[in-house]
Design a protein around this motif. Structure first.
Motif, PDB file in Angstrom:
ATOM      1  N   VAL A 208       0.730  -1.187  -0.030  1.00 23.12           N
ATOM      2  CA  VAL A 208      -0.014  -0.011   0.032  1.00 23.12           C
ATOM      3  C   VAL A 208       0.952   1.219  -0.004  1.00 23.12           C
ATOM      4  N   ALA A 209       1.987   1.128   0.721  1.00 20.32           N
ATOM      5  CA  ALA A 209       2.757   2.392   0.628  1.00 20.32           C
ATOM      6  C   ALA A 209       3.478   2.619  -0.641  1.00 20.32           C
ATOM      7  N   HIS A 210       3.640   1.579  -1.268  1.00 21.16           N
ATOM      8  CA  HIS A 210       4.528   1.791  -2.457  1.00 21.16           C
ATOM      9  C   HIS A 210       3.664   2.277  -3.581  1.00 21.16           C
ATOM     10  N   ILE A 211       2.142   1.966  -3.715  1.00 18.03           N
ATOM     11  CA  ILE A 211       1.412   2.096  -4.675  1.00 18.03           C
ATOM     12  C   ILE A 211       0.640   3.463  -4.471  1.00 18.03           C
ATOM     13  N   CYS A 212       0.085   3.483  -3.325  1.00 13.03           N
ATOM     14  CA  CYS A 212      -0.991   4.445  -3.038  1.00 13.03           C
ATOM     15  C   CYS A 212      -0.585   5.988  -2.490  1.00 13.03           C
ATOM     16  N   ARG A 214      -2.889   7.806  -0.492  1.00 10.93           N
ATOM     17  CA  ARG A 214      -3.802   7.970   0.474  1.00 10.93           C
ATOM     18  C   ARG A 214      -4.323   6.262   0.853  1.00 10.93           C
ATOM     19  N   ILE A 215      -4.317   6.338   2.155  1.00  9.59           N
ATOM     20  CA  ILE A 215      -4.936   4.997   2.774  1.00  9.59           C
ATOM     21  C   ILE A 215      -5.953   5.062   3.687  1.00  9.59           C
ATOM     22  N   GLY A 216      -7.011   4.167   3.771  1.00  9.40           N
ATOM     23  CA  GLY A 216      -7.749   3.927   4.886  1.00  9.40           C
ATOM     24  C   GLY A 216      -7.614   2.956   5.676  1.00  9.40           C
ATOM     25  N   ALA A 229       0.682   8.042   2.227  1.00  8.95           N
ATOM     26  CA  ALA A 229       1.759   6.802   2.408  1.00  8.95           C
ATOM     27  C   ALA A 229       3.070   7.285   3.268  1.00  8.95           C
ATOM     28  N   ASP A 230       3.430   8.780   3.182  1.00 11.28           N
ATOM     29  CA  ASP A 230       4.330   8.814   4.409  1.00 11.28           C
ATOM     30  C   ASP A 230       4.190   8.457   5.548  1.00 11.28           C
ATOM     31  N   GLU A 231       2.885   8.982   6.142  1.00 10.15           N
ATOM     32  CA  GLU A 231       2.432   8.473   7.398  1.00 10.15           C
ATOM     33  C   GLU A 231       2.645   7.325   7.647  1.00 10.15           C
ATOM     34  N   VAL A 232       2.195   6.210   6.709  1.00  8.65           N
ATOM     35  CA  VAL A 232       2.291   4.975   6.984  1.00  8.65           C
ATOM     36  C   VAL A 232       3.939   4.329   6.882  1.00  8.65           C
ATOM     37  N   ARG A 233       4.663   4.879   6.211  1.00  6.82           N
ATOM     38  CA  ARG A 233       6.128   4.521   6.096  1.00  6.82           C
ATOM     39  C   ARG A 233       6.689   4.838   7.716  1.00  6.82           C
TER      40      ARG A 233
END
Length: 264
Positions: A208-212, A214-216, A229-233
């Motif tokens: 998800v961090a590589h492709i997207c 925004r993430i829910g 994505a930066d917040e996920v990483r």
């Protein structure tokens, strides 16, 4: 009012399985939007409702409450052929999603026939090249292909009618890690070249961090938080559940964010 910048939007989307007193609300009042050309991801544990959302949007599960909008227009519960021309789905298991007794040429020709498109041979050759397979693959059966090659054919089948949106349901989870990287980079390349919009469902943070953009984060049928994505990483989240989910994924194969494995 629906924003014209959004290609997909849901409002109060709910899906309940079962009847009478024996019911299970799998998706509970979910609202989100995806902009034209964006890649939006839904992450969460198995059973949290993320794949059910995809099936409701694409029309495989027409029994839902709430509203789904596509290009600012309300989508009817029963989809027509023109809708599927613009939105296609890529499933988790590339072997189960391909007919075992049809060669690749037949698999790719069928959607062209259904939608009344011309230049079959040219379109088939072009889409096989686009997904990194040669013309010789037209005459192979699914059992003659590797898992990665089968998923490339599944992506080609979705792309051949030139949709605007791809719904991706765990598109790499059935593949080896090295093959996952190849498919993810292919998806990223195709999106850039074709101006596609993606809605991706996964439990894998690396994916998800590589492709997207925004993430829910989903939990018990709800989107409880949206992250970049930066917040996920960076493992930066507001909700305790999200922080625990991200922390639990670090170091596991499912959650490894490995920029060497996934080059830009």
């Amino acid at each position: 009012m629906v924003t014209t910048d959004n290609i997909i939007e849901t409002r109060g989307l709910s899906v309940t399985f079962g009847e009478s007193t024996d019911t299970n609300r799998v998706v509970d009042d979910v609202s989100f939007h995806i902009r034209h050309g964006e890649a939006y991801g839904l992450i969460g544990e198995s059973g949290c409702g993320k794949s059910t959302i995809l099936r409701a949007i694409v029309g495989l599960n027409p029994d839902y409450d709430g509203e789904i909008f596509f290009q600012s227009q309300t989508v009817p519960h029963r989809r027509d052929k023109s809708f599927f021309r613009r939105m296609q789905m890529v499933f988790q298991d590339p072997y189960a999603s391909l007919h075992p007794r049809k060669i690749v040429h037949q698999v790719l020709a069928e959607p062209l026939r259904i939608h009344g498109l011309d230049r079959h041979e040219e379109r088939i050759s072009d889409v096989l090249e686009a997904v990194g397979l040669g013309r010789d693959f037209r005459f192979r059966y699914p059992h003659e292909l590797s898992g990665g090659q089968r998923q490339r054919v599944a992506i080609a089948r979705a792309l051949i009618i030139e949709p605007q949106v791809l719904l991706l349901d765990e598109p790499t989870s059935a593949l080896d890690v090295s093959v996952q990287a190849e498919i993810l980079n292919l998806l990223k390349k195709l999106r850039r070249e074709r101006g596609l919009t993606y809605l991706l469902v996964t439990h894998d943070l690396a994916v998800v961090a590589h492709i997207c953009e925004r993430i829910g984060m989903m939990h018990c049928g709800k989107i409880i938080e949206e992250l970049s994505a930066d917040e996920v990483r960076g493992m930066r989240a507001v909700k305790d559940y999200t922080r625990d989910f991200l922390a639990a994924s670090v170091g596991s194969r499912a959650g490894r964010i490995d920029q060497e494995m996934l080059p830009s």
